[in-house]
Enzyme design. Structure first.
Site, PDB file in Angstrom:
ATOM      1  N   CYS A  76      12.727  26.526  58.050  1.00  0.00           N
ATOM      2  CA  CYS A  76      13.431  25.247  57.579  1.00  0.00           C
ATOM      3  C   CYS A  76      13.742  25.301  56.241  1.00  0.00           C
ATOM      4  CB  CYS A  76      12.484  24.150  57.831  1.00  0.00           C
ATOM      5  SG  CYS A  76      10.899  24.155  57.648  1.00  0.00           S
ATOM      6  N   HIS A 134      14.352  18.739  53.579  1.00  0.00           N
ATOM      7  CA  HIS A 134      13.745  19.393  52.604  1.00  0.00           C
ATOM      8  C   HIS A 134      14.995  19.417  51.531  1.00  0.00           C
ATOM      9  CE1 HIS A 134      10.676  20.344  55.069  1.00  0.00           C
ATOM     10  NE2 HIS A 134      10.993  21.736  55.287  1.00  0.00           N
TER      11      HIS A 134
END
Lengths: 356, 356
Positions: free
Chosen positions: B135, B260
């Site tokens: 990710c 993120h």
């Protein structure tokens, strides 16, 4: 040397009632007491308030020219425009001004001092003014300066994780208000939900800071840079005496109350080893090396807040560059990042008076 | 081509009940419907649960060899060790496995695919397995890949601001519990106060994450590196086909639920201009350029959460390096960072079946 009968210099604290001022009074009460009289100065609005200092109550007086009569050293923690106006007034009366604002930092006739890194610079002050550095610069410069002294720095890439108290009490109040809104909710999972919940309550920040990170601090400069990013670059170059140092900075606000953190990618003039870097950092003044990931040890704001040193951890040699080091640093932005560095500079100056 | 009478490939979703699985089912319900039968598979514990998919209820079946009978493509979102055991089982039955775990990413016989960057790699899969990236890598690789295609990348320095949902539902629950403890308090201002308030409730994180940032994600690798940092370096090199690319990464967890972020310092083989970089990013698939600081526009997790693209802003040419660019990126770690990239790869493979 001034009017103080005990032979100790007289100090004025200008901006005594702000959030940095409050920490400054704590520090003055805790450090070895080298001062004679200490005058607390603030805006007319705060005059008459009583603050605790060295175990006694001291009444705050309003900022005017006469407050500097008989003063040897003045610490200024006020907005840039107030410092720009009043620091020269104090200096013209023979006061050595230690200024925490950005007003004079890049003036070639004003030294920019971090006592662990360039204490000698404090002695050469043609305008009678010494500047203290920006809180983000101060979050990493003590550690970086110690490594530079050994290895010779050639390049820095810094990314900050800045606390809301860097924007003063309004920053802290804004985060607390936003946290109360988001606690116990499902916010933070769909587009714009945090923004809608927070509404106009963004305080001094351009975007919500609870459950968010905001890649902006300060005001807009040329070519998309923020003033905070330019400060870190320009101040680092000046403090280290490296006017051509390559510096790349991105400043990001995070939902932390107090303590700025930063990742630092540092390149040096020749090969470095982690062992040697550890040895330097373990004995560098003003640095705590807290670096044992196997034991879960690395610095976080929760560790560093309320303490004096720069905490350093996550020390690694760059995998693809034998002249590079990676580190993670934390420093209390109200202490070393502001009040402590100002107090340390003032103490350097006081030593000249006492030594005289 | 398998058993589906409508000529559409049959899909199995292994790990359908996890937090990434939930997003995967959403995406499968929203994207153009290219699939025939879709089987939902999970651990025996979850078998019998009914989940909504494409507007209908589908019963979850337990993971065993027979669930792969007649399946063309399987998406795996399960822990590394489950993928390591079961992906080869499925592949041995002729299923093309798209795996979101780290189990096979660095296997030279398994392509690591980001459809916007290296779609061609998906066709060469000697083991019948295709890996999707981590990710954190996915938070920046689409934007970096587009710039690389134009300028030729030579070095990356990445610092992450990673959301708690990267650690699964336990990560989100831990942050919510900690936020309820700290909301409305004076915590975060004195040494260790957040740690004392949070006590043992740190969930999957080594330190409190509310009112804090934690410079650690994953497990300990050699020389002080975290597994997450190694993944970003190694996966970036493999996806871009640059086995010698210089990459320095520091991964930091922040109190954000989902999305993120990362700062990226990118050096290229020759001089770059912001105008050209803007032109590339404005038209790159999977990228939203959101970059007008004068109007308060730069990406934050609050903007990017729940959306598909990589958001890019704070684009600046490095002040001291005409071959360098600085950027700030945000990407939903559950969507592009996991479920979406997996679905996109599976759709690439499905196109082979449909085209055949």
């Amino acid at each position: 040397m001034a009017s103080n009968p005990a032979g100790r210099p007289t100090l004025a604290v200008v901006g005594a009632t702000g959030s940095v001022g409050a920490v400054l009074l704590q520090i003055l009460s805790q450090h070895a007491d080298i001062w004679g009289e200490i005058r607390l100065v603030a805006s007319a609005r705060s005059a008459g308030r009583k603050l605790t200092l060295r175990g006694a109550e001291v009444e705050v007086v309003a900022l005017e020219e006469s407050v500097f009569d008989g003063v040897d050293v003045a610490m200024f923690d006020v907005p840039d425009e107030v410092a720009a106006e009043w620091a020269p007034v104090a200096a013209s009366k023979g006061v050595v001004v230690v200024d925490n604002s950005a007003a004079f930092r890049m003036d070639p006739d004003v030294p920019l001092v971090v006592p662990e890194v360039n204490p000698h610079a404090a002695r050469v002050r043609p305008r009678g003014i010494i500047s203290s550095a920006n809180c983000t610069t101060l979050s990493m410069i003590v550690a970086v300066g110690a490594l530079h002294a050994e290895f010779g720095l050639s390049e820095l890439v810094v990314s900050s994780y800045q606390a809301v108290s860097g924007a003063g009490r309004a920053g802290v109040e804004t985060l607390r208000a936003q946290l109360s809104l988001v606690a116990g909710t499902e916010l933070g999972t769909s587009p714009g939900d945090v923004r809608r919940a927070v509404g106009e309550q963004t305080g001094p920040f351009p975007e919500p800071v609870a459950l968010n990170v905001v890649p902006w601090a300060g005001s807009l400069r040329e070519d998309g840079w923020s003033s905070e990013e330019m400060k870190v670059r320009d101040e680092t170059r000046k403090i280290l005496g490296l006017p051509d140092l390559k510096v790349a900075v991105t400043c990001v606000r995070v939902p932390v109350v107090t303590t700025h953190s930063a990742t630092v990618h540092a390149r040096f003039q020749s090969e470095v080893t982690v062992d040697k870097a550890r040895e330097i950092l373990a004995t560098a003044p003003g640095v705590v090396l807290f670096d044992n990931p196997a034991a879960g040890e690395f610095p976080t704001p929760a560790d560093a807040v309320g303490t004096d040193p720069t905490w350093v951890g996550r020390l690694r040699r760059s995998l693809d560059d034998p002249a590079g080091l990676e580190l993670f640093v934390c420093g209390d932005n109200l202490r070393k990042g502001a009040a402590l560095n100002t107090a340390q500079i003032a103490e350097l100056v006081a030593a000249e008076f006492i030594g005289a």
